[in-house]
Write an enzyme that holds these catalytic residues in place. Structure first.
Site, short mmCIF file in Angstrom:
data_model
loop_
_atom_site.label_atom_id
_atom_site.label_comp_id
_atom_site.label_asym_id
_atom_site.label_seq_id
_atom_site.Cartn_x
_atom_site.Cartn_y
_atom_site.Cartn_z
N HIS A 210 64.53 -13.39 -12.86
CA HIS A 210 63.68 -13.23 -11.70
C HIS A 210 63.85 -11.61 -10.98
O HIS A 210 63.12 -11.60 -10.06
CB HIS A 210 63.89 -14.22 -10.53
CG HIS A 210 65.29 -13.99 -9.78
ND1 HIS A 210 66.47 -14.46 -10.31
CD2 HIS A 210 65.57 -13.29 -8.65
CE1 HIS A 210 67.41 -14.27 -9.42
NE2 HIS A 210 67.02 -13.52 -8.49
C1 UD1 Z 1 65.66 -13.36 -3.39
C2 UD1 Z 1 66.70 -12.38 -3.27
C3 UD1 Z 1 67.61 -12.21 -4.66
C4 UD1 Z 1 68.00 -13.64 -5.02
C5 UD1 Z 1 66.83 -14.43 -5.20
C6 UD1 Z 1 67.30 -15.90 -5.55
C7 UD1 Z 1 66.21 -10.70 -1.82
C8 UD1 Z 1 65.77 -9.03 -1.72
N1 UD1 Z 1 66.06 -11.10 -2.74
O1 UD1 Z 1 64.83 -12.98 -4.25
O2 UD1 Z 1 68.92 -11.38 -3.97
O3 UD1 Z 1 68.59 -13.17 -6.37
O4 UD1 Z 1 66.14 -14.66 -3.78
O5 UD1 Z 1 66.28 -16.77 -5.88
O6 UD1 Z 1 66.42 -11.20 -0.72
N2 UD1 Z 1 58.73 -18.02 -3.38
C9 UD1 Z 1 58.32 -19.33 -3.67
N3 UD1 Z 1 59.22 -20.53 -3.13
C10 UD1 Z 1 60.19 -20.19 -2.48
C11 UD1 Z 1 60.68 -18.85 -2.64
C12 UD1 Z 1 59.93 -17.87 -3.00
O7 UD1 Z 1 57.13 -19.64 -4.11
O8 UD1 Z 1 60.85 -21.03 -2.01
C13 UD1 Z 1 58.10 -16.77 -3.98
C14 UD1 Z 1 57.59 -15.94 -2.98
O9 UD1 Z 1 56.43 -16.44 -2.41
C15 UD1 Z 1 57.61 -14.63 -3.53
C16 UD1 Z 1 58.51 -14.89 -4.77
O10 UD1 Z 1 58.90 -16.21 -4.83
O11 UD1 Z 1 56.48 -14.42 -4.02
C17 UD1 Z 1 59.74 -14.05 -4.56
O12 UD1 Z 1 60.47 -14.48 -3.36
P1 UD1 Z 1 61.41 -13.57 -2.51
O13 UD1 Z 1 62.19 -14.28 -1.12
O14 UD1 Z 1 60.55 -12.48 -2.13
O15 UD1 Z 1 62.49 -12.94 -3.53
P2 UD1 Z 1 63.16 -13.39 -4.56
O16 UD1 Z 1 62.74 -12.88 -5.96
O17 UD1 Z 1 63.25 -15.24 -4.60
#
Ligand code: UD1
Length: 369
Positions: A210
């Site tokens: 990811h």
């Molecule tokens: C975040 C952390 C990363 C960690 C990862 C674990 C930061 C900078 N990054 O990255 O260090 O390793 O979490 O998973 O804080 N989304 C969903 N449902 C959820 C959560 C996220 O659909 O419950 C989607 C969001 O809408 C977004 C994408 O996943 O489009 C990324 O989520 P985001 O929280 O921005 O960062 P991660 O890539 O998960």
């Protein structure tokens, strides 16, 4: 009677939860704390958050900030605004943040602004790749914190090299391993994932991906898909797909190519017990996550890290981790080694023993006495 140490603990994402669970439990068992749990809401799906609360037996958050998805600035800014409201209302004596995600740095900043002591659990990790948002979060959080709890000797060296006062640094071991030790037996008893996926132990590889550097561009994803096409010809791949990666695949119209790989099994993100069970019984793990490099080292399962560097070099020096980038030849050669019965073996690093949270709690109680 002594007043209890009013402590705000802030979590935001999935990997924070394995770190906060043992701390909350140790605080409850030891007494002396008034723990208040705040969830920023950065991760919010049932299978990215709620299932971990249930399985890791974390109490329901006292405050939910509802930050949700968004750009980095937006996530950090919303956490700042809403966490500040909670801090101003409650005036805690201590704020605990864990890991390196956006809510970690926001929590540390609010604490510092209000003169409240900040404890950072998993301090001192450095990938030395300043482009990683997590690296920026790590450096800033450590600079802002008063108690820096480290999991390896090199983390301490990193902090000292940045001019951080040695009095603030405490080598306590790896808190994720506390959760692993505590829930390993339950995973064996309760998880049915191998059966559900019709897997026999040692017959498959487990994949997680990811990191923005791997999944945010079309070229990056195409490269990964080419790689997986080749790997699945050698060994079955089980892939619980992260929402970030799924969104990116959909955006670039590449989902079909992944679904088309016959020996790759795509599944939704899974809970803690199922993931632990799948890891423990895998022939090898391929990942770009941080914590999984540590869990595989503890479980003595070969791990290929699909990144150019790691902030957890102890897993390479002492453990089962190999940094392979995304170079196809390199990865396939490592997989052949493992399949031919020559996996990298390691030892469990010092203080990765399930007692890290206890050590942290004792230090905090002593310092606030
Ligand atoms: C975040 C952390 C990363 C960690 C990862 C674990 C930061 C900078 N990054 O990255 O260090 O390793 O979490 O998973 O804080 N989304 C969903 N449902 C959820 C959560 C996220 O659909 O419950 C989607 C969001 O809408 C977004 C994408 O996943 O489009 C990324 O989520 P985001 O929280 O921005 O960062 P991660 O890539 O998960």
């Amino acid at each position: 009677m002594k007043t209890k140490l009013k402590t705000l603990l802030l979590v935001g994402t999935r990997p924070n939860l394995m770190k906060i669970a043992p701390l909350m439990k140790a605080m409850e068992e030891k007494g002396g704390f008034e723990p208040i749990l705040v969830h920023s809401g950065q991760h919010y799906d049932q299978n990215m958050s709620q299932v971990f609360f249930e399985q890791l037996q974390i109490p329901k958050p006292d405050y939910h900030l509802g930050v949700g998805s968004g750009k980095h600035g937006e996530q950090i800014a919303k956490t700042l605004i809403h966490f500040e409201e909670v801090v101003v209302k409650l005036i805690p004596r201590l704020i605990v943040v864990v890991g390196d995600v956006n809510s970690t740095v926001a929590g540390a900043l609010v604490g510092t602004r209000y003169g409240i002591k900040v404890a950072h659990v998993e301090a001192g990790l450095r990938s030395f790749n300043w482009e990683m948002p997590e690296e920026q979060n790590r450096v800033l959080t450590d600079r802002l914190s008063d108690f820096l709890f480290t999991h390896s000797p090199e983390a301490e060296i990193n902090l000292l090299n940045e001019g951080i006062d040695s009095q603030k640094i405490f080598f306590v071991g790896n808190i994720m391993i506390d959760s692993l030790v505590r829930f390993r037996a339950q995973a064996r008893e309760r998880s049915t994932i191998l059966k559900r996926l019709q897997l026999t132990p040692g017959s498959y590889s487990l994949l997680t991906l990811h990191r923005p550097s791997n999944v945010d561009t079309k070229e990056g994803l195409e490269k990964i898909i080419r790689l997986l096409r080749m790997v699945q010809e050698r060994i079955k791949i089980i892939y619980p797909i992260h929402p970030r990666t799924q969104k990116s695949l959909d955006k670039f119209g590449l989902s079909y190519y992944l679904k088309d790989l016959s020996n790759l099994v795509l599944i939704e993100p899974i809970g803690y017990l199922d993931f632990l069970s799948l890891t423990e019984k895998a022939k090898l793990v391929m990942t770009d996550s941080g914590g999984i490099q540590e869990e595989t080292t503890y479980l003595n399962i070969p791990c290929l890290t699909l990144r150019e560097e790691t902030e957890r070099p102890i897993t390479v020096l002492k453990g089962t981790n190999t940094i392979v980038g995304t170079d196809e030849d390199r990865i396939l050669a490592e997989i052949e080694n493992i399949l031919n019965g020559n996996p990298k073996r390691g030892i469990i690093p010092e203080l990765w023993d399930g007692k890290t949270s206890e050590r942290i709690i004792n230090i905090l109680l002593e310092k606030f006495d």
